[in-house]
Design a protein around this motif. Sequence first.
Motif, PDB file in Angstrom:
ATOM      1  N   GLU A  41       0.843  -1.192   0.000  1.00 49.09           N
ATOM      2  CA  GLU A  41       0.000   0.000   0.000  1.00 49.09           C
ATOM      3  C   GLU A  41       0.877   1.241   0.000  1.00 49.09           C
ATOM      4  N   GLU A  60      -4.142   9.820  -0.017  1.00 52.94           N
ATOM      5  CA  GLU A  60      -4.441   8.857  -1.076  1.00 52.94           C
ATOM      6  C   GLU A  60      -3.675   7.568  -0.811  1.00 52.94           C
ATOM      7  N   THR A  62      -3.011   3.731  -2.581  1.00 59.22           N
ATOM      8  CA  THR A  62      -3.189   2.811  -3.703  1.00 59.22           C
ATOM      9  C   THR A  62      -2.578   1.468  -3.317  1.00 59.22           C
ATOM     10  N   SER A  71      -2.685  -0.782  -9.837  1.00 52.72           N
ATOM     11  CA  SER A  71      -3.289  -0.988  -8.521  1.00 52.72           C
ATOM     12  C   SER A  71      -4.562  -1.823  -8.631  1.00 52.72           C
ATOM     13  N   ARG A  74      -8.168   1.256  -4.239  1.00 49.22           N
ATOM     14  CA  ARG A  74      -7.797   2.646  -3.981  1.00 49.22           C
ATOM     15  C   ARG A  74      -8.650   3.189  -2.846  1.00 49.22           C
ATOM     16  N   ASP A  76      -9.343   7.131  -0.972  1.00 52.11           N
ATOM     17  CA  ASP A  76      -9.089   8.565  -0.856  1.00 52.11           C
ATOM     18  C   ASP A  76      -9.754   9.080   0.415  1.00 52.11           C
TER      19      ASP A  76
END
Length: 246
Positions: A41, A60, A62, A71, A74, A76
């Motif tokens: 990660e 962020e 990924t 990736s 994800r 955010d």
Amino acid sequence: MKRATWSVYVALLAAAGPAAAADFSFIGTASTGDGNVIYEERHSVDGTCEQGMFRPRQHEVTYFKPNADESFARKDLEYEVSVLRPSVDFVQPTFSEEMQITYPAPDTLVINWQTPGGDSEQFEVTYPETTVVDAGFDNFVRQNWQSVVAGEPVEFRFLGPTRGEHYGFVLERVENDRVNADHVVQIRPTGMVLRFLVDPIVLGYSNSGALSDYLGLTNIRKNQDENYTAHIRYNVNTTPDCELTP
């Protein structure tokens, strides 16, 4: 007198200066108990240095399988409401799973979850100020750094997003032979029933307040019915030009 007062005010503003932009990035490698790497990660946190302390704004994450260029998931996060309660937008396409956590009103959050089974769940949750959401646990540890160093327990509420409820937890010092860090703590449920159902999450931190280890249940799915339990070891790439802890 008014002119003198205004001059002092302007001087104080100049001395304080604007909040300076700052970046914080690190990589975590997740492995199973036998040492096999599951995924990596990559974290990129944009924030500001305010009064000598780092204040995250956007984060962020990924996720990559070993030796993969693209990736597979994800996340955010935005820390506009609170550094303890970020808004969350998490996508795990392999299992057609999505989750969003938003804050439409003070003291209220909304969870929208598209489950791996194809169903849609929505929860509206009221919460107290002691509530921590998702990666906000990292900032919670830093906010309570003096208690961490002194070995004093700190109680809080932690959101269980797939259940649409927050639960009583405690942050406390612990010893663990799998985590070699300057400071080792755990977050565990305080309720009797939940303590039998949910294992503690063990965390390691450096003296500077950077997360070095995470040992426990992750948000990455092993299959449609369960998530991985992993040991994630973190390496810092860039640090802000200010302190992470008080």
